[in-house]
Design a protein around this motif. Structure first.
Motif, PDB file in Angstrom:
ATOM      1  N   LYS A  19      42.863  42.287  14.822  1.00 41.56           N
ATOM      2  CA  LYS A  19      41.266  42.357  14.870  1.00 41.56           C
ATOM      3  C   LYS A  19      40.466  41.076  15.303  1.00 41.56           C
ATOM      4  CE  LYS A  19      41.114  45.939  11.354  1.00 41.56           C
ATOM      5  NZ  LYS A  19      40.590  46.389   9.956  1.00 41.56           N
ATOM      6  N   GLY A  20      39.138  41.256  15.661  1.00 40.85           N
ATOM      7  CA  GLY A  20      38.400  40.260  15.767  1.00 40.85           C
ATOM      8  C   GLY A  20      38.150  39.818  17.401  1.00 40.85           C
ATOM      9  N   TYR A  21      38.619  40.741  18.236  1.00 42.75           N
ATOM     10  CA  TYR A  21      38.584  40.466  19.803  1.00 42.75           C
ATOM     11  C   TYR A  21      38.188  41.807  20.467  1.00 42.75           C
ATOM     12  CZ  TYR A  21      40.486  35.871  19.135  1.00 42.75           C
ATOM     13  OH  TYR A  21      40.961  34.475  19.063  1.00 42.75           O
ATOM     14  N   ALA A  22      37.640  42.661  19.600  1.00 44.30           N
ATOM     15  CA  ALA A  22      37.340  43.797  20.702  1.00 44.30           C
ATOM     16  C   ALA A  22      36.130  43.828  21.775  1.00 44.30           C
ATOM     17  CB  ALA A  22      36.684  45.058  19.506  1.00 44.30           C
ATOM     18  N   ASP A  23      35.351  42.805  21.255  1.00 45.05           N
ATOM     19  CA  ASP A  23      34.138  42.567  22.326  1.00 45.05           C
ATOM     20  C   ASP A  23      34.754  41.600  23.592  1.00 45.05           C
ATOM     21  OD1 ASP A  23      34.582  40.367  20.796  1.00 45.05           O
ATOM     22  OD2 ASP A  23      32.576  39.676  20.658  1.00 45.05           O
ATOM     23  N   TYR A  24      35.801  40.948  23.205  1.00 44.09           N
ATOM     24  CA  TYR A  24      36.418  40.221  24.098  1.00 44.09           C
ATOM     25  C   TYR A  24      37.094  40.766  25.079  1.00 44.09           C
ATOM     26  CZ  TYR A  24      39.434  36.086  25.864  1.00 44.09           C
ATOM     27  OH  TYR A  24      40.103  35.073  26.443  1.00 44.09           O
ATOM     28  N   VAL A  25      38.084  41.952  24.680  1.00 46.86           N
ATOM     29  CA  VAL A  25      38.962  42.350  25.587  1.00 46.86           C
ATOM     30  C   VAL A  25      38.219  43.782  26.316  1.00 46.86           C
ATOM     31  CG1 VAL A  25      40.978  42.074  24.183  1.00 46.86           C
ATOM     32  CG2 VAL A  25      39.530  44.089  23.820  1.00 46.86           C
ATOM     33  N   ASN A  26      37.098  43.965  25.736  1.00 47.87           N
ATOM     34  CA  ASN A  26      36.276  44.970  26.364  1.00 47.87           C
ATOM     35  C   ASN A  26      35.222  44.610  27.362  1.00 47.87           C
ATOM     36  OD1 ASN A  26      37.615  47.243  25.155  1.00 47.87           O
ATOM     37  ND2 ASN A  26      36.391  47.156  23.488  1.00 47.87           N
ATOM     38  N   PHE A  27      34.994  43.293  27.422  1.00 45.81           N
ATOM     39  CA  PHE A  27      34.129  42.528  28.300  1.00 45.81           C
ATOM     40  C   PHE A  27      34.464  42.847  29.881  1.00 45.81           C
ATOM     41  CE2 PHE A  27      31.697  38.737  30.108  1.00 45.81           C
ATOM     42  CZ  PHE A  27      30.330  39.412  30.162  1.00 45.81           C
ATOM     43  N   ARG A  28      33.301  43.235  30.749  1.00 44.10           N
ATOM     44  CA  ARG A  28      33.570  43.056  32.118  1.00 44.10           C
ATOM     45  C   ARG A  28      32.658  42.165  32.827  1.00 44.10           C
ATOM     46  NH1 ARG A  28      36.061  48.480  34.664  1.00 44.10           N
ATOM     47  NH2 ARG A  28      37.711  48.877  33.410  1.00 44.10           N
ATOM     48  N   GLY A  29      31.952  41.323  32.299  1.00 42.17           N
ATOM     49  CA  GLY A  29      30.917  40.458  33.216  1.00 42.17           C
ATOM     50  C   GLY A  29      31.938  39.344  33.739  1.00 42.17           C
ATOM     51  N   ARG A  30      31.353  38.464  34.520  1.00 41.82           N
ATOM     52  CA  ARG A  30      31.949  37.441  35.490  1.00 41.82           C
ATOM     53  C   ARG A  30      32.673  36.427  34.658  1.00 41.82           C
ATOM     54  NH1 ARG A  30      33.406  36.399  40.841  1.00 41.82           N
ATOM     55  NH2 ARG A  30      33.670  34.251  41.049  1.00 41.82           N
ATOM     56  N   TYR A  31      32.027  36.102  33.385  1.00 38.62           N
ATOM     57  CA  TYR A  31      32.817  34.741  32.767  1.00 38.62           C
ATOM     58  C   TYR A  31      32.893  35.341  31.269  1.00 38.62           C
ATOM     59  CZ  TYR A  31      30.481  32.704  36.752  1.00 38.62           C
ATOM     60  OH  TYR A  31      30.168  32.177  37.971  1.00 38.62           O
ATOM     61  N   SER A  58      39.898  27.798  17.010  1.00 46.63           N
ATOM     62  CA  SER A  58      40.491  26.721  16.167  1.00 46.63           C
ATOM     63  C   SER A  58      42.031  26.765  16.631  1.00 46.63           C
ATOM     64  CB  SER A  58      40.191  26.907  14.964  1.00 46.63           C
ATOM     65  OG  SER A  58      40.702  28.106  14.485  1.00 46.63           O
ATOM     66  N   ARG A  59      42.750  26.205  16.004  1.00 48.57           N
ATOM     67  CA  ARG A  59      44.006  26.352  16.074  1.00 48.57           C
ATOM     68  C   ARG A  59      44.643  27.660  15.435  1.00 48.57           C
ATOM     69  NH1 ARG A  59      46.227  20.912  16.306  1.00 48.57           N
ATOM     70  NH2 ARG A  59      45.280  19.997  18.208  1.00 48.57           N
ATOM     71  N   ALA A  60      45.340  28.316  15.815  1.00 50.49           N
ATOM     72  CA  ALA A  60      45.991  29.528  15.299  1.00 50.49           C
ATOM     73  C   ALA A  60      44.882  30.617  14.969  1.00 50.49           C
ATOM     74  CB  ALA A  60      46.317  29.280  13.907  1.00 50.49           C
ATOM     75  N   SER A  61      44.057  30.852  16.230  1.00 54.69           N
ATOM     76  CA  SER A  61      42.952  31.688  16.046  1.00 54.69           C
ATOM     77  C   SER A  61      43.273  32.966  17.072  1.00 54.69           C
ATOM     78  CB  SER A  61      41.677  31.045  16.966  1.00 54.69           C
ATOM     79  OG  SER A  61      41.730  30.649  18.108  1.00 54.69           O
ATOM     80  N   LYS A  62      44.568  32.988  17.690  1.00 52.25           N
ATOM     81  CA  LYS A  62      45.207  34.009  18.441  1.00 52.25           C
ATOM     82  C   LYS A  62      44.536  34.111  19.873  1.00 52.25           C
ATOM     83  CE  LYS A  62      43.834  37.471  15.897  1.00 52.25           C
ATOM     84  NZ  LYS A  62      43.742  38.891  15.228  1.00 52.25           N
ATOM     85  N   LYS A  63      43.619  33.167  20.260  1.00 47.00           N
ATOM     86  CA  LYS A  63      42.911  33.266  21.469  1.00 47.00           C
ATOM     87  C   LYS A  63      43.925  33.204  22.676  1.00 47.00           C
ATOM     88  CE  LYS A  63      41.895  28.206  22.020  1.00 47.00           C
ATOM     89  NZ  LYS A  63      42.455  27.908  20.866  1.00 47.00           N
ATOM     90  N   SER A  64      44.878  32.653  22.806  1.00 50.27           N
ATOM     91  CA  SER A  64      45.818  32.450  23.897  1.00 50.27           C
ATOM     92  C   SER A  64      46.773  33.833  23.847  1.00 50.27           C
ATOM     93  CB  SER A  64      46.838  31.139  23.868  1.00 50.27           C
ATOM     94  OG  SER A  64      45.675  30.085  23.917  1.00 50.27           O
ATOM     95  N   THR A  87      33.272  32.500  19.734  1.00 50.43           N
ATOM     96  CA  THR A  87      33.894  31.655  18.954  1.00 50.43           C
ATOM     97  C   THR A  87      35.071  32.151  17.892  1.00 50.43           C
ATOM     98  OG1 THR A  87      32.053  29.889  19.064  1.00 50.43           O
ATOM     99  CG2 THR A  87      33.780  29.726  17.259  1.00 50.43           C
ATOM    100  N   THR A  88      36.177  31.847  17.842  1.00 54.29           N
ATOM    101  CA  THR A  88      37.081  32.370  17.042  1.00 54.29           C
ATOM    102  C   THR A  88      37.710  31.334  16.161  1.00 54.29           C
ATOM    103  OG1 THR A  88      38.664  32.421  18.391  1.00 54.29           O
ATOM    104  CG2 THR A  88      37.497  34.331  18.342  1.00 54.29           C
ATOM    105  N   ASN A  89      38.314  31.669  15.022  1.00 53.75           N
ATOM    106  CA  ASN A  89      39.187  30.488  14.314  1.00 53.75           C
ATOM    107  C   ASN A  89      40.261  31.439  13.342  1.00 53.75           C
ATOM    108  OD1 ASN A  89      38.283  31.411  11.675  1.00 53.75           O
ATOM    109  ND2 ASN A  89      36.133  30.764  12.171  1.00 53.75           N
ATOM    110  N   TYR A  90      40.945  30.539  12.584  1.00 54.93           N
ATOM    111  CA  TYR A  90      42.247  31.015  11.899  1.00 54.93           C
ATOM    112  C   TYR A  90      41.747  32.108  10.979  1.00 54.93           C
ATOM    113  CZ  TYR A  90      41.093  28.618   7.682  1.00 54.93           C
ATOM    114  OH  TYR A  90      40.527  28.190   6.801  1.00 54.93           O
ATOM    115  N   LEU A  91      40.695  32.371  10.704  1.00 53.66           N
ATOM    116  CA  LEU A  91      40.384  33.244   9.616  1.00 53.66           C
ATOM    117  C   LEU A  91      40.400  34.847   9.906  1.00 53.66           C
ATOM    118  CD1 LEU A  91      37.232  31.495   7.894  1.00 53.66           C
ATOM    119  CD2 LEU A  91      39.497  31.650   6.876  1.00 53.66           C
ATOM    120  N   CYS A  92      40.498  34.786  11.249  1.00 56.41           N
ATOM    121  CA  CYS A  92      40.675  36.132  11.832  1.00 56.41           C
ATOM    122  C   CYS A  92      42.071  36.517  12.262  1.00 56.41           C
ATOM    123  CB  CYS A  92      39.799  36.635  13.162  1.00 56.41           C
ATOM    124  SG  CYS A  92      40.351  35.733  14.449  1.00 56.41           S
TER     125      CYS A  92
END
Length: 417
Positions: free
Chosen positions: A15-27, A33-39, A196-201
């Motif tokens: 969890k924690g990235y629903a808005d991120y994977v669904n966003f369709r804007g330009r940027y 943080s480290r271990a935030s799953k972003k990559s 912004t995300t971090n290891y807590l998610c």
């Protein structure tokens, strides 16, 4: 394709990235943080979207091409394998040059470095359009004009159902970075998602992983704010402000007889990286040129020797951290016959800094870790926020290696035992 559409991203990366994977804007910008799953989240999202949209192609960018294989390329390989063996067999993965092809459609993932901008602007896709770009470790891109050049390369009309998007992922080391003002300080722009995300998610961390952050919170609260919580690093009072990033021809530089090459080595292993500094000094012009580096954790002494030798510096005079005489002896026995211990004393850090401050430091753009350290290496503070006459014990690995290498510079005398 239908099977791909029904793969659950939440089941795959949590969890924690629903808005991120669904966003369709330009940027789409994610600092974390480290271990935030972003990559890993970004990699899995792109693999799914490419298989879902048969006209889409992806360009993956880092400041230097050589850093891609062990970062984005590896993350995307990991993501492909997470979708299962049947889907993994549908991908053709090449390492020379780095490239991934989705075999059912011919769609591609390209990999480029900003150190060769012509290769970025000249990409022509055979299937569909180049509509997505991922800039990993975007903090390394210090010049906003370099980003604008990348931004302009994603152009033209997208087929129906597709959208154009540039994704930036980064560790937020310094609040002065242009990314903060351009994306995170922007107000109500529908074309920007700044997250912004971090290891807590990260549900996949075990108790041992979490204790790493708890110790960081206790022992280094300043670093915890950035590497733990993903907040912007507030950098005030930089140790070195006498520097610039500049592209120069290294071979041409070293042909200049006034240049003297100098090399330094700071040891690390688990938490701290081994840091190797390669530079050249023109003492008459008061200029230091930084042209190469090694910056890696978990390097054994044999690995350090092999990497230094691979880069062609095995016969050079290398000043190394005197706190590890056994490691110096090991490297000497492996073949670094020019390695010697740096001279240390109670005032050597500050006197070394004062000497280097009298020089202009010119940094080659390929030295991304050196650039990260020098933009964050600052004077420490007491509990009341008053500046102390000593630097922070962080972002100092290449800074220390540079001091060792340059300890014989003409300038203020070092104080030694």
């Amino acid at each position: 394709m239908n099977n791909v559409k029904h793969i659950s991203m939440q089941k795959l990366i949590g969890k924690g990235y629903a808005d991120y994977v669904n966003f369709r804007g330009r940027y789409r910008v994610c600092k974390g943080s480290r271990a935030s799953k972003k990559s890993k989240t970004t990699a899995a999202d792109f693999i799914k979207k490419i298989m879902k949209h048969p006209q889409a192609n992806l360009l993956v960018v880092r400041k230097t091409y050589r850093t891609l294989k062990d970062s984005c390329f590896a993350e995307l390989q990991w993501a492909i394998n997470q979708f299962g063996e049947e889907i993994a067999n549908d991908w053709n993965i090449k390492e020379s040059p780095l490239e991934m092809t989705y075999k059912p459609t011919g769609q591609k993932i390209y990999f480029r470095g900003l150190d060769d901008p012509l290769k970025i602007t000249s990409i022509t896709v055979k299937t569909g359009v180049l509509c997505w770009m991922w800039i990993e470790e975007a903090y390394e891109v210090l010049n906003e004009d370099d980003f604008n050049m990348l931004d302009e390369s994603i152009r033209g009309t997208a087929p129906e159902g597709l959208f154009k998007q540039i994704t930036l992922t980064l560790n937020p080391w310094n609040e002065r970075h242009w990314i903060k003002k351009r994306f995170f300080d922007a107000e109500n722009d529908p074309d920007i998602l700044a997250k912004t995300t971090n290891y807590l998610c990260n549900e996949f961390l075990d108790e041992a992983d979490k204790r790493v952050f708890e110790r960081m919170k206790r022992d280094n609260p300043r670093r915890y704010q950035v590497a733990g919580l993903g907040n912007w690093g507030i950098v005030d009072g930089l140790v070195f402000e006498n520097w610039e990033e500049r592209n120069f021809d290294i071979k041409e530089l070293l042909q200049n007889r006034s240049m003297k090459t100098l090399f330094g080595l700071d040891f690390g292993y688990t938490n701290d990286p081994t840091a190797f500094f390669a530079g050249a000094v023109d003492e008459a012009a008061k200029e230091i040129y930084v042209f190469d580096e090694i910056y890696q954790t978990a390097m054994t002494n044999k690995m350090i020797y092999e990497e230094i030798a691979r880069k062609g510096y095995a016969k050079e005079k290398i000043r190394a951290d005197s706190a590890e005489p056994k490691s110096i002896d090991d490297l000497y026995s492996f073949g670094l016959k020019g390695i010697t211990k740096a001279r240390k004393g109670p005032d050597s850090i500050n006197n070394g800094i004062q000497t280097i401050q009298d020089y202009k430091i010119i940094i080659h753009p390929s030295c991304v870790n050196f650039l990260t350290e020098i933009t964050n290496y600052s004077w420490d503070e007491d509990k009341f926020g008053k500046k102390l006459n000593k630097p922070i014990d962080d972002f100092n690995h290449l800074m220390d290696a540079m001091r060792y290498a340059l300890e014989d510079l003409k300038g203020d005398l070092f104080s030694f035992d």
